[in-house]
Scaffold this motif. Structure first.
Motif: not given
Length: 519
Positions: A204-205, A314-315, A400-406
């Protein structure tokens, strides 16, 4: 094993059921080092003492891993901000073709500067991972992390795009030790049921340091004086923090069996409680048979494909995010501020998914698939929306592209929780981050500067296809794991004594009939 009410518990929490038990014998390199303090026969312990031990392990390891992986992510992501602060011009990372009307800009050098970091990671992953297995974990981490910090600081001395290429490659080589090292730490200190939550904490960091890093970069972006360029200050700070972290890494123990912050009795509990997971703790010998088994195990290929397809986002986002947002009509500093929402989504939903998996069994793959849909929706919103001056829709899509994190966090936990055997776990960790590198290499190459007017269609369509692949592959992995568990349930030679004995025999998940896969 937990104690029964009638048993005598000493103050440390270890049940004294064998007061005249023989001392644990020396164990060869072929065996798990857990046998050096607990032996092949299970010892019972007080669950209250176990909770105390887990809390002490958490308080030492989790902040250290959060900060360490945060530095890894910050180190990669600051390139996206640095290019807005003059690095592109200073190092000739973009080429303007004035012969066309209007003039066109070629950013392929920036794409390769982003990708070469991951080529360096690819080169370093396997040697770094197996070095960690063979030698003392903390000492190797400390030395390599200090070297990483020094290389990071040297970015400020680079004067050309060729020099940046070399610096990025070697930076990736040394940073490759962190992700695989952390995965092995979690799999060696925590039970199978605890691993997903702990993996989510350190991963999560990525979101936390997106926010912290953006705030720092915003501050550096406001500098108007000084003898250095604004982007040079960013790398000097990141490198200095990394060197300090490297000094701390020397204190990280090799395993729970040698954790200096636990008492002798607490170390016994820390190891004994891992027996039920059948995943082992740590073995220093690299075993050819486990490498061969890993090469033939379809699970590893499915997990690697999931990671490669999921991390293409992420890239693109870490290297080009602020640059993409700036094309919506926002200023350089505004573009950096828009990294806060996506960082918040990554942080919050990695932790939410980690918490849910700790409360409910076998929902990892279900959550992973559900988190893929917002990423697909976000890519479609950016691609097909109207990019007029300061539009809202593409910014919401970008967030909402940030859902790639989980998604990625769950891939890591699923992969590491479903293998046993020290060498095979190291192989899985390396395979995951080879795929991680592949995804990060592919992502920037999907950005074609000449297609900016059409909203980078290759990028967003490519990412949508990748996440469809992730969903399909997740379904295939669920089927494979479910079928393997059904086969293991049919094992007819089940006995508690054999199960206790095999737990720390450094057996793989396929060799151990008592190992169960988590979905």
């Amino acid at each position: 094993m937990e104690k029964s009410p009638s048993e005598n518990v000493n103050p440390s929490g270890v049940v004294e059921t064998h007061p005249h038990a023989m001392p644990v014998p020396n164990v060869s390199l072929d065996k798990d080092i857990a046998l050096t303090i607990v032996g092949e026969t299970a010892r019972e312990f007080d669950p209250v003492a176990e909770r105390r031990v887990v809390r002490k392990i958490d308080l030492f390891l989790i902040p250290a891993m959060v900060f360490g992986y945060g530095l890894v992510y910050y180190d990669k992501a600051i390139l996206g901000s640095a290019v807005l602060f003059g690095m592109t011009k200073d190092l000739s990372l973009s080429i303007v073709d004035a012969s066309t009307t209007p003039p066109t800009t070629d950013t392929s050098r920036l794409s390769w500067a982003t990708s070469l970091f991951y080529f360096g990671m690819l080169a370093g992953l396997y040697p770094m991972t197996f070095t960690l297995q063979r030698f003392h974990l903390g000492r190797i981490l400390g030395f390599v992390v200090i070297l990483w910090g020094l290389i990071c600081m040297l970015t400020a001395t680079v004067t050309s795009w060729r020099g940046l290429y070399a610096q990025r490659f070697f930076l990736g080589f040394v940073e490759s030790i962190i992700p695989t090292g952390f995965m092995c730490i979690v799999s060696g200190f925590y039970t199978q049921g605890e691993q997903t939550l702990r993996q989510s904490w350190w991963f999560s960091s990525t979101g936390l340091f997106t926010i912290i890093g953006s705030a720092l970069n915003y501050g550096f972006g406001s500098i108007t004086g000084g003898s250095l360029k604004r982007w040079q200050y960013i790398y000097l700070l990141a490198g200095a923090l990394t060197v300090l972290y490297g000094v701390f890494c020397f204190s990280i123990p090799d395993s729970p069996a040698s954790a200096w912050f636990l008492t002798e009795e607490e170390r016994i509990i820390a190891v004994e409680r891992l027996r039920s997971s059948q995943t082992g703790v740590r073995c220093h010998k690299i075993k050819k048979s486990q490498v061969i088994e890993a090469l033939l195990d379809v699970k590893i290929y499915l997990v690697a494909l999931m990671m490669a397809s999921a991390y293409t986002v992420n890239g693109a986002v870490s290297g080009f995010g602020p640059l993409i947002v700036s094309t919506f009509g926002y200023t350089t500093l505004d573009s950096i501020l828009f990294q806060f929402p996506i960082g918040g989504v990554v942080l919050i939903f990695i932790l939410v998914c980690g918490y849910l998996t700790s409360r409910f069994k076998n929902i990892r793959i279900i959550l992973l698939v559900l988190c893929c849909f917002p990423v697909i929706a976000g890519c479609a919103m950016i691609w097909r929306s109207n990019w007029n001056h300061r539009p809202a829709t593409p910014v919401v899509g970008y967030t909402i592209v940030g859902f790639f994190g989980p998604v990625v966090s769950l891939v890591i936990s699923i992969g590491m929780a479903n293998v046993a055997g020290a060498t095979k776990k190291s192989f899985m960790a390396s395979a995951i981050f080879v795929a991680y590198c592949v995804g990060n290499i592919v992502g920037p190459q999907l950005i074609k500067s000449e297609t900016k007017g059409r909203h980078y269609p290759e990028l967003w369509l490519g990412l949508i296809i990748c996440y469809c692949i992730t969903i399909v592959t997740s379904g295939a992995l669920w089927v494979v794991l479910r079928r393997e568990n059904i086969k293991k349930e049919k094992y007819e030679g089940w006995s508690e004594e054999e199960k206790e004995k095999l737990a720390f025999g450094d057996l793989t998940d396929k060799e151990n009939p008592y190992f169960r896969y988590v979905l």
